[in-house]
Design a protein around this motif. Structure first.
Motif, PDB file in Angstrom:
ATOM      1  N   GLY A   1       0.735  -1.199  -0.051  1.00 23.52           N
ATOM      2  CA  GLY A   1      -0.144   0.075  -0.042  1.00 23.52           C
ATOM      3  C   GLY A   1       0.730   1.281   0.071  1.00 23.52           C
ATOM      4  N   ASP A   2       2.056   1.357   0.894  1.00 25.23           N
ATOM      5  CA  ASP A   2       2.860   2.365   0.919  1.00 25.23           C
ATOM      6  C   ASP A   2       3.567   2.614  -0.692  1.00 25.23           C
ATOM      7  N   ILE A   3       3.958   1.595  -1.124  1.00 26.09           N
ATOM      8  CA  ILE A   3       4.736   1.710  -2.517  1.00 26.09           C
ATOM      9  C   ILE A   3       3.695   2.109  -3.593  1.00 26.09           C
ATOM     10  N   LEU A   4       2.432   1.676  -3.495  1.00 26.62           N
ATOM     11  CA  LEU A   4       1.469   2.153  -4.492  1.00 26.62           C
ATOM     12  C   LEU A   4       1.226   3.732  -4.379  1.00 26.62           C
ATOM     13  N   SER A   5       1.183   4.063  -3.029  1.00 30.09           N
ATOM     14  CA  SER A   5       0.848   5.500  -2.766  1.00 30.09           C
ATOM     15  C   SER A   5       1.962   6.298  -3.134  1.00 30.09           C
ATOM     16  N   PHE A   6       2.869   5.743  -2.642  1.00 35.99           N
ATOM     17  CA  PHE A   6       4.366   6.711  -3.292  1.00 35.99           C
ATOM     18  C   PHE A   6       4.506   6.766  -4.857  1.00 35.99           C
ATOM     19  N   VAL A   7       4.287   5.672  -5.530  1.00 41.67           N
ATOM     20  CA  VAL A   7       4.368   5.761  -6.961  1.00 41.67           C
ATOM     21  C   VAL A   7       3.406   6.965  -7.557  1.00 41.67           C
ATOM     22  N   ARG A   8       2.011   6.771  -7.072  1.00 46.96           N
ATOM     23  CA  ARG A   8       1.221   7.944  -7.332  1.00 46.96           C
ATOM     24  C   ARG A   8       1.566   9.288  -7.227  1.00 46.96           C
ATOM     25  N   LEU A   9       2.379   9.331  -5.914  1.00 50.88           N
ATOM     26  CA  LEU A   9       2.719  10.915  -5.661  1.00 50.88           C
ATOM     27  C   LEU A   9       4.030  11.378  -6.699  1.00 50.88           C
ATOM     28  N   LEU A  10       4.929  10.394  -6.852  1.00 45.90           N
ATOM     29  CA  LEU A  10       5.962  10.605  -7.792  1.00 45.90           C
ATOM     30  C   LEU A  10       5.750  10.727  -8.888  1.00 45.90           C
ATOM     31  N   ARG A  11       4.573  10.068  -9.630  1.00 48.87           N
ATOM     32  CA  ARG A  11       4.302  10.310 -10.996  1.00 48.87           C
ATOM     33  C   ARG A  11       3.728  11.688 -11.099  1.00 48.87           C
ATOM     34  N   THR A  70      16.599  12.238  -5.297  1.00 50.04           N
ATOM     35  CA  THR A  70      16.645  13.442  -4.280  1.00 50.04           C
ATOM     36  C   THR A  70      15.264  13.886  -3.679  1.00 50.04           C
ATOM     37  N   LEU A  71      14.434  13.846  -4.456  1.00 44.65           N
ATOM     38  CA  LEU A  71      13.020  14.246  -4.116  1.00 44.65           C
ATOM     39  C   LEU A  71      12.466  13.119  -3.158  1.00 44.65           C
ATOM     40  N   THR A  72      12.709  11.990  -3.591  1.00 47.04           N
ATOM     41  CA  THR A  72      12.223  10.645  -2.812  1.00 47.04           C
ATOM     42  C   THR A  72      12.756  10.879  -1.362  1.00 47.04           C
ATOM     43  N   SER A  73      14.156  10.914  -1.389  1.00 49.88           N
ATOM     44  CA  SER A  73      14.957  11.008  -0.111  1.00 49.88           C
ATOM     45  C   SER A  73      14.373  12.232   0.761  1.00 49.88           C
ATOM     46  N   ASN A  74      13.866  13.263   0.246  1.00 51.18           N
ATOM     47  CA  ASN A  74      13.546  14.186   0.979  1.00 51.18           C
ATOM     48  C   ASN A  74      12.048  13.974   1.613  1.00 51.18           C
ATOM     49  N   ILE A  75      11.461  13.366   0.934  1.00 51.51           N
ATOM     50  CA  ILE A  75       9.867  13.085   1.123  1.00 51.51           C
ATOM     51  C   ILE A  75      10.013  12.103   2.251  1.00 51.51           C
ATOM     52  N   LEU A  76      10.746  11.023   2.097  1.00 52.71           N
ATOM     53  CA  LEU A  76      10.875  10.010   2.977  1.00 52.71           C
ATOM     54  C   LEU A  76      11.527  10.552   4.422  1.00 52.71           C
ATOM     55  N   HIS A  77      12.480  11.435   4.177  1.00 49.15           N
ATOM     56  CA  HIS A  77      13.229  11.955   5.572  1.00 49.15           C
ATOM     57  C   HIS A  77      12.300  12.965   6.296  1.00 49.15           C
ATOM     58  N   GLY A  78      11.366  13.708   5.374  1.00 48.22           N
ATOM     59  CA  GLY A  78      10.567  14.561   5.988  1.00 48.22           C
ATOM     60  C   GLY A  78       9.378  14.246   6.699  1.00 48.22           C
ATOM     61  N   GLY A  79       8.993  12.792   6.086  1.00 52.33           N
ATOM     62  CA  GLY A  79       7.538  12.350   6.630  1.00 52.33           C
ATOM     63  C   GLY A  79       7.759  11.578   7.884  1.00 52.33           C
ATOM     64  N   ARG A  80       8.199  12.398   8.942  1.00 52.63           N
ATOM     65  CA  ARG A  80       8.109  11.890  10.355  1.00 52.63           C
ATOM     66  C   ARG A  80       6.853  11.648  10.923  1.00 52.63           C
ATOM     67  N   GLY A  81       5.629  12.430  10.599  1.00 53.45           N
ATOM     68  CA  GLY A  81       4.462  12.139  11.056  1.00 53.45           C
ATOM     69  C   GLY A  81       3.878  10.744  10.333  1.00 53.45           C
ATOM     70  N   TYR A  82       4.279  10.631   9.223  1.00 50.19           N
ATOM     71  CA  TYR A  82       3.850   9.251   8.447  1.00 50.19           C
ATOM     72  C   TYR A  82       5.036   8.595   7.883  1.00 50.19           C
ATOM     73  N   ALA A  83       5.499   7.374   8.329  1.00 49.56           N
ATOM     74  CA  ALA A  83       6.769   6.975   7.752  1.00 49.56           C
ATOM     75  C   ALA A  83       6.066   5.932   6.677  1.00 49.56           C
ATOM     76  N   TYR A  84       6.733   6.045   5.429  1.00 48.36           N
ATOM     77  CA  TYR A  84       6.540   4.817   4.215  1.00 48.36           C
ATOM     78  C   TYR A  84       7.365   3.659   4.749  1.00 48.36           C
ATOM     79  N   PHE A  85       6.590   2.352   4.796  1.00 48.44           N
ATOM     80  CA  PHE A  85       7.462   1.250   5.208  1.00 48.44           C
ATOM     81  C   PHE A  85       7.884   0.629   3.949  1.00 48.44           C
ATOM     82  N   ALA A  86       8.872   1.274   3.504  1.00 45.71           N
ATOM     83  CA  ALA A  86       9.247   0.664   2.100  1.00 45.71           C
ATOM     84  C   ALA A  86      10.922   1.548   1.578  1.00 45.71           C
ATOM     85  N   TRP A  87      11.450   0.472   0.996  1.00 40.45           N
ATOM     86  CA  TRP A  87      12.849   0.663   0.227  1.00 40.45           C
ATOM     87  C   TRP A  87      12.904   0.831  -1.017  1.00 40.45           C
TER      88      TRP A  87
END
Length: 203
Positions: A57-67, A88-105
């Motif tokens: 679920g986190d991967i699919l949500s993140f793919v929609r965001l990046l697209r 870099t955008l992906t890194s910034n979103i993941l690092h800044g998302g402390r309120g909601y962590a994406y459980f994905a690599w």
């Protein structure tokens, strides 16, 4: 917290003329296999693609965001986002998302002025690699990648190496299986390999 769909092996390889991204298709819940037909490799733009290991679920949500971000970048700037910019955008979103962590690599590969590959962990840690793997079967995949990778290897050789790495993880990791999704990205764009093409290459 409810258990999440998870478990996978993803692989990325930089070749002379492109990048290979591959992943198995199994999704598990705890120790139970829920599906052997899950896609974990996605195109983001014509020359950009992503492979995700972790919560489906986190991967699919993140793919929609990046697209969406890639389309917005193209509209504003007038050209496609570079591989480094997307990573870099992906890194910034993941690092800044402390309120909601994406459980994905995530593995991000693409071709701009050259083929490039980045690995980004769930906390936003970013590394550029020539080859890498992520997920529950990554140790088994790495054992194949370490011994088989060569600088400036042809794309077809890289595809065969990725398939061997996923195959090793499939044999040894119970959370990896269900077949392979494989994408190659060159200066001409991205291509998703069919089951027939993969089978023909394996024969």
């Amino acid at each position: 917290m409810a258990e999440k769909l998870k478990g996978t092996t993803t692989v990325g390889i930089v070749c002379k003329d492109g990048v290979v991204l591959a992943a198995d298709r199994r999704a598990s819940l705890g120790n139970m296999v829920l599906s052997d037909n899950v896609t974990k490799v996605f195109w983001i733009d014509d020359h950009l693609a992503l492979a995700g290991a972790g919560s489906v679920g986190d991967i699919l949500s993140f793919v929609r965001l990046l697209r969406s971000e890639a389309k917005l970048y193209r509209a504003r700037i007038g050209r496609e986002m570079s591989v480094k910019a997307l990573a870099t955008l992906t890194s910034n979103i993941l690092h800044g998302g402390r309120g909601y962590a994406y459980f994905a690599w995530f593995l991000i590969g693409g071709h701009d002025s050259a083929p490039r590959l980045y690995s980004i962990d769930a906390a936003g840690g970013l590394t550029e690699d020539r080859f890498t793997a992520a997920g529950s079967g990554m140790e088994f995949a790495f054992s194949i990648l370490e011994s088989g990778f060569k600088e400036d290897m042809p794309l077809e050789e890289g595809v065969k190496l990725a398939l061997r790495a996923i195959g090793a993880a499939t044999r040894r990791d119970v959370f990896t299986g269900g077949g392979v999704t494989l994408i190659t990205i060159t200066k001409e764009g991205h291509h998703e390999w069919s089951e027939e093409e993969i089978k023909a290459l394996s024969e």
